[in-house]
Design a protein around this motif. Structure first.
Motif, PDB file in Angstrom:
ATOM      1  N   ALA A 264    -108.955  -6.730 -43.157  1.00  0.00           N
ATOM      2  CA  ALA A 264    -109.556  -5.445 -43.541  1.00  0.00           C
ATOM      3  C   ALA A 264    -108.700  -4.287 -43.055  1.00  0.00           C
ATOM      4  O   ALA A 264    -108.580  -3.249 -43.733  1.00  0.00           O
ATOM      5  N   LEU A 265    -108.046  -4.462 -41.894  1.00  0.00           N
ATOM      6  CA  LEU A 265    -107.216  -3.376 -41.344  1.00  0.00           C
ATOM      7  C   LEU A 265    -105.803  -3.363 -41.943  1.00  0.00           C
ATOM      8  O   LEU A 265    -104.998  -2.483 -41.649  1.00  0.00           O
ATOM      9  N   GLY A 266    -105.537  -4.360 -42.769  1.00  0.00           N
ATOM     10  CA  GLY A 266    -104.237  -4.414 -43.460  1.00  0.00           C
ATOM     11  C   GLY A 266    -103.093  -4.942 -42.598  1.00  0.00           C
ATOM     12  O   GLY A 266    -101.923  -4.715 -42.916  1.00  0.00           O
ATOM     13  N   TYR A 267    -103.412  -5.666 -41.499  1.00  0.00           N
ATOM     14  CA  TYR A 267    -102.339  -6.237 -40.686  1.00  0.00           C
ATOM     15  C   TYR A 267    -102.003  -7.636 -41.193  1.00  0.00           C
ATOM     16  O   TYR A 267    -102.861  -8.355 -41.707  1.00  0.00           O
ATOM     17  N   GLY A 268    -100.758  -8.011 -40.984  1.00  0.00           N
ATOM     18  CA  GLY A 268    -100.305  -9.327 -41.426  1.00  0.00           C
ATOM     19  C   GLY A 268    -100.769 -10.415 -40.461  1.00  0.00           C
ATOM     20  O   GLY A 268    -101.384 -10.138 -39.427  1.00  0.00           O
ATOM     21  N   ASP A 269    -100.385 -11.667 -40.797  1.00  0.00           N
ATOM     22  CA  ASP A 269    -100.817 -12.801 -39.971  1.00  0.00           C
ATOM     23  C   ASP A 269     -99.958 -12.974 -38.724  1.00  0.00           C
ATOM     24  O   ASP A 269    -100.298 -13.758 -37.840  1.00  0.00           O
ATOM     25  N   CYS A 270     -98.807 -12.287 -38.645  1.00  0.00           N
ATOM     26  CA  CYS A 270     -97.964 -12.428 -37.446  1.00  0.00           C
ATOM     27  C   CYS A 270     -98.599 -11.647 -36.295  1.00  0.00           C
ATOM     28  O   CYS A 270     -98.815 -10.433 -36.410  1.00  0.00           O
ATOM     29  N   ILE A 271     -98.876 -12.356 -35.199  1.00  0.00           N
ATOM     30  CA  ILE A 271     -99.533 -11.686 -34.067  1.00  0.00           C
ATOM     31  C   ILE A 271     -98.501 -11.269 -33.017  1.00  0.00           C
ATOM     32  O   ILE A 271     -98.844 -11.004 -31.870  1.00  0.00           O
ATOM     33  N   ASP A 272     -97.262 -11.235 -33.407  1.00  0.00           N
ATOM     34  CA  ASP A 272     -96.179 -10.720 -32.560  1.00  0.00           C
ATOM     35  C   ASP A 272     -96.162 -11.377 -31.169  1.00  0.00           C
ATOM     36  O   ASP A 272     -95.923 -10.706 -30.160  1.00  0.00           O
ATOM     37  N   CYS A 273     -96.389 -12.698 -31.174  1.00  0.00           N
ATOM     38  CA  CYS A 273     -96.494 -13.405 -29.886  1.00  0.00           C
ATOM     39  C   CYS A 273     -95.120 -13.814 -29.350  1.00  0.00           C
ATOM     40  O   CYS A 273     -95.004 -14.284 -28.227  1.00  0.00           O
ATOM     41  N   PHE A 274     -94.095 -13.721 -30.159  1.00  0.00           N
ATOM     42  CA  PHE A 274     -92.709 -14.030 -29.788  1.00  0.00           C
ATOM     43  C   PHE A 274     -92.461 -15.503 -29.478  1.00  0.00           C
ATOM     44  O   PHE A 274     -91.403 -15.856 -28.974  1.00  0.00           O
ATOM     45  N   GLN A 275     -93.420 -16.362 -29.815  1.00  0.00           N
ATOM     46  CA  GLN A 275     -93.218 -17.786 -29.522  1.00  0.00           C
ATOM     47  C   GLN A 275     -92.100 -18.377 -30.382  1.00  0.00           C
ATOM     48  O   GLN A 275     -91.361 -19.245 -29.939  1.00  0.00           O
ATOM     49  N   CYS A 276     -91.965 -17.869 -31.628  1.00  0.00           N
ATOM     50  CA  CYS A 276     -90.890 -18.374 -32.500  1.00  0.00           C
ATOM     51  C   CYS A 276     -89.522 -17.967 -31.944  1.00  0.00           C
ATOM     52  O   CYS A 276     -88.531 -18.671 -32.140  1.00  0.00           O
ATOM     53  N   VAL A 277     -89.470 -16.838 -31.239  1.00  0.00           N
ATOM     54  CA  VAL A 277     -88.206 -16.387 -30.642  1.00  0.00           C
ATOM     55  C   VAL A 277     -87.930 -17.204 -29.373  1.00  0.00           C
ATOM     56  O   VAL A 277     -86.813 -17.679 -29.159  1.00  0.00           O
ATOM     57  N   ASN A 278     -88.982 -17.399 -28.568  1.00  0.00           N
ATOM     58  CA  ASN A 278     -88.802 -18.133 -27.305  1.00  0.00           C
ATOM     59  C   ASN A 278     -88.356 -19.572 -27.510  1.00  0.00           C
ATOM     60  O   ASN A 278     -87.664 -20.143 -26.680  1.00  0.00           O
ATOM     61  N   VAL A 279     -88.757 -20.164 -28.641  1.00  0.00           N
ATOM     62  CA  VAL A 279     -88.442 -21.578 -28.858  1.00  0.00           C
ATOM     63  C   VAL A 279     -87.073 -21.766 -29.530  1.00  0.00           C
ATOM     64  O   VAL A 279     -86.544 -22.871 -29.586  1.00  0.00           O
ATOM     65  N   CYS A 280     -86.504 -20.657 -30.006  1.00  0.00           N
ATOM     66  CA  CYS A 280     -85.277 -20.774 -30.817  1.00  0.00           C
ATOM     67  C   CYS A 280     -84.056 -21.113 -29.959  1.00  0.00           C
ATOM     68  O   CYS A 280     -83.711 -20.369 -29.041  1.00  0.00           O
ATOM     69  N   PRO A 281     -83.377 -22.222 -30.225  1.00  0.00           N
ATOM     70  CA  PRO A 281     -82.225 -22.604 -29.395  1.00  0.00           C
ATOM     71  C   PRO A 281     -81.007 -21.704 -29.580  1.00  0.00           C
ATOM     72  O   PRO A 281     -80.059 -21.781 -28.794  1.00  0.00           O
ATOM     73  N   THR A 282     -81.005 -20.863 -30.640  1.00  0.00           N
ATOM     74  CA  THR A 282     -79.881 -19.931 -30.767  1.00  0.00           C
ATOM     75  C   THR A 282     -80.310 -18.512 -30.400  1.00  0.00           C
ATOM     76  O   THR A 282     -79.534 -17.562 -30.563  1.00  0.00           O
ATOM     77  N   GLY A 283     -81.530 -18.365 -29.939  1.00  0.00           N
ATOM     78  CA  GLY A 283     -81.994 -17.095 -29.385  1.00  0.00           C
ATOM     79  C   GLY A 283     -82.234 -15.988 -30.396  1.00  0.00           C
ATOM     80  O   GLY A 283     -82.167 -14.810 -30.047  1.00  0.00           O
ATOM     81  N   ILE A 284     -82.495 -16.345 -31.660  1.00  0.00           N
ATOM     82  CA  ILE A 284     -82.687 -15.281 -32.665  1.00  0.00           C
ATOM     83  C   ILE A 284     -84.167 -15.110 -33.009  1.00  0.00           C
ATOM     84  O   ILE A 284     -85.002 -15.940 -32.660  1.00  0.00           O
ATOM     85  N   ASP A 285     -84.437 -14.033 -33.734  1.00  0.00           N
ATOM     86  CA  ASP A 285     -85.791 -13.759 -34.218  1.00  0.00           C
ATOM     87  C   ASP A 285     -85.777 -13.994 -35.725  1.00  0.00           C
ATOM     88  O   ASP A 285     -85.220 -13.187 -36.481  1.00  0.00           O
ATOM     89  N   ILE A 286     -86.370 -15.096 -36.151  1.00  0.00           N
ATOM     90  CA  ILE A 286     -86.321 -15.467 -37.572  1.00  0.00           C
ATOM     91  C   ILE A 286     -87.049 -14.430 -38.433  1.00  0.00           C
ATOM     92  O   ILE A 286     -86.824 -14.334 -39.636  1.00  0.00           O
ATOM     93  N   ARG A 287     -87.883 -13.593 -37.813  1.00  0.00           N
ATOM     94  CA  ARG A 287     -88.627 -12.582 -38.585  1.00  0.00           C
ATOM     95  C   ARG A 287     -87.697 -11.486 -39.118  1.00  0.00           C
ATOM     96  O   ARG A 287     -88.085 -10.698 -39.963  1.00  0.00           O
TER      97      ARG A 287
END
Ligand code: SF4
Ligand code: SF4
Length: 474
Positions: A264-287
């Motif tokens: 309803a507030l128009g926000y996306g499903d990404c909750i900006d938790c940075f877990q995808c960045v923390n797990v990345c072995p090359t240290g990038i942000d896939i977003r």
């Protein structure tokens, strides 16, 4: 011009700090469906890699790349330098295949099959998790002073890394010099073969450097295949991708708050938790979108799926998808470029298969001795001297081998060997021979002659050579 804020990530690489120093990546230990699949694939590939030099087929090592002695076995079939054309076509097929695969599925090879990723993520990194713990513990250990705990953990880790590097170097050597030779050297004692020992220690040092220090930088900086991505990928290539339409929606990503109606507030499903960045072995942000550094390891897919599950949203915010699929929901289909690659690949594979069937098991080369002219003998006989080389690519000795002149009436005499001899299995016979032909039979100063190689009465190979004679004047 100043870089827009959302493009700043392009100005630096994840493994270098702003001061230009090495930024160590401490990825969170992955877990999830894809990680489990990747583990099984890695077990299979590691078993293949470690066992291949020790498996024999018809007495031939399954895979051998003995560059020094120019002996190669592929799937147990011996190849010689004379088969170099087959090697070249196989290489071209490999390049076209990888290109096609990359155009269609991006850097999938890097995440699932590449030995660098397999060893780094499935061997060395897992030992690191076992000794030092997960990301949080590793970060704490890195920051803490050199006390007994740090020395013990780091020391143990580096010792195990060194041992595995030594093991890999031994297997690498088994591919290069052959497993029989390696075992012989080990049983003889390493000091009896100092030069091999030095090579082994150099390989160990290189592997240790790569896996203990250089690590993900191989994929980011050094690997030429990684650099090719920019040229090969397009909007239709399927890669590990963040669904920015779903993740950002109208008003962008936002931290999760219980009982808040994000839709309803128009926000996306990404909750900006940075877990995808923390797990990345090359240290990038896939977003930030598809990046050269991404090795398509799927760790961020697994991690984001866990997050989506925990907030009751559908999985797949990060998934295998093409840009077109995310933007317009277009399903995967073969593009004209892919069809072109498939056509070229099919032709090349057909060519290679044909050549493999036509490949001779015995190969003869007869060449005139350099710098030698012809000799004019009694009874108008012209004599030329040649060198010959006979390669036996089979696993059996070929006995009772002889040469015969097929194109002209004349005599063929071997020097310093009997007229029928044996070519050892996977070996070679070479020497000198004379051919004598009556001048009356010759048609000019250069005559193409055909020579047959016989095993008993059976013709097993033919070859041609140039026979010199006196110049004809009209
Ligand atoms: S893990 Fe998923 S939800 Fe969390 S930041 Fe990454 S994309 Fe967003
Ligand atoms: S972005 Fe995702 S798939 Fe790419 S390297 Fe990082 S974790 Fe692996």
């Amino acid at each position: 011009m100043e870089t827009p804020e959302n493009e700043i990530f392009r100005d630096s690489i994840s493994t270098v700090t702003e001061e230009g120093k090495r930024a160590w990546v401490y990825p969170k230990k992955p877990s999830g469906k894809f990680y489990e699949y990747r583990k099984w694939v890695s077990y299979l590939l590691l078993a293949f890699l470690f066992l291949s030099p020790f498996i024999k087929i018809n007495g031939n090592q399954f895979l051998l790349f003995n560059i020094l002695e120019r002996r190669f076995n592929i799937f147990g079939f011996p190849f010689w330098p004379q088969d170099f054309y087959l090697f070249v076509i196989s290489m071209i097929i490999g390049v076209v295949f990888i290109t096609l695969f990359t155009v269609a599925f991006g850097r999938i090879f890097c995440g699932w099959i590449c030995p660098q990723t397999i060893f780094m993520e499935m061997v060395f990194r897992r030992i690191e998790y076992w000794i030092e713990g997960d990301r949080g513990k590793q970060l704490r250990l890195a920051k803490q002073p050199w006390n007994a705990e740090k020395i013990r953990k780091k020391g143990l880790k580096l010792l195990i890394f060194l041992f595995i590097s030594f093991l890999i170097a031994n297997v690498f050597l088994a591919y290069l010099i052959g497993s029989d030779q390696l075992i012989e050297y080990i049983t003889d004692g390493p000091t009896s073969h100092i030069s091999t020992l030095i090579s082994l220690l150099i390989f160990t040092a290189v592997f240790y450097f790569v896996f203990a220090w250089f690590r993900e930088q191989v994929c980011i900086i050094a690997c030429p295949y990684g650099r090719l991505q920019g040229a090969l990928l397009d909007n239709k290539s399927i890669v590990v991708a963040y669904d920015h339409k779903r993740g950002e929606s109208e008003n962008g990503r936002k931290k999760f708050r219980k009982n808040e109606d994000r839709d309803a507030l128009g926000y996306g499903d990404c909750i900006d938790c940075f877990q995808c960045v923390n797990v990345c072995p090359t240290g990038i942000d896939i977003r930030n979108g598809t990046q050269l550094e991404c090795v398509n390891c799927t760790a961020c897919i697994d991690e984001c799926d866990h997050i989506m599950e925990s907030i009751n949203k559908p999985k797949g915010l990060i998934r295998y998808a093409s840009e077109d699929n995310i933007e317009n929901k277009t399903p995967f289909k073969l593009t004209a470029r892919m069809k072109g690659y498939i056509a070229v690949l099919t032709i090349l594979i057909g060519l290679l298969t044909g050549m493999l069937f036509l490949r001779n098991e015995v190969e003869a080369t007869v060449l005139r001795l350099p710098g030698q002219l012809y000799e004019h003998k009694d009874n108008n006989i012209i004599s030329n001297v040649f060198t010959y080389k006979l390669v036996n690519k089979t696993n059996k000795d070929i006995s009772d081998v002889s040469f015969k002149l097929l194109s002209h009436k004349g005599e063929l005499k071997l020097v310093a060997t009997s007229d029928d001899f044996t070519v050892p299995k996977q070996g070679m016979a070479e020497g000198t021979l004379f051919i004598e032909i009556n001048n009356m039979v010759l048609t000019g100063d250069r005559n193409k002659i055909k020579i047959g190689v016989f095993k008993g009465d059976e013709l097993i190979e033919t070859t041609t050579a140039n026979f010199l004679g006196p110049r004809r004047f009209r």
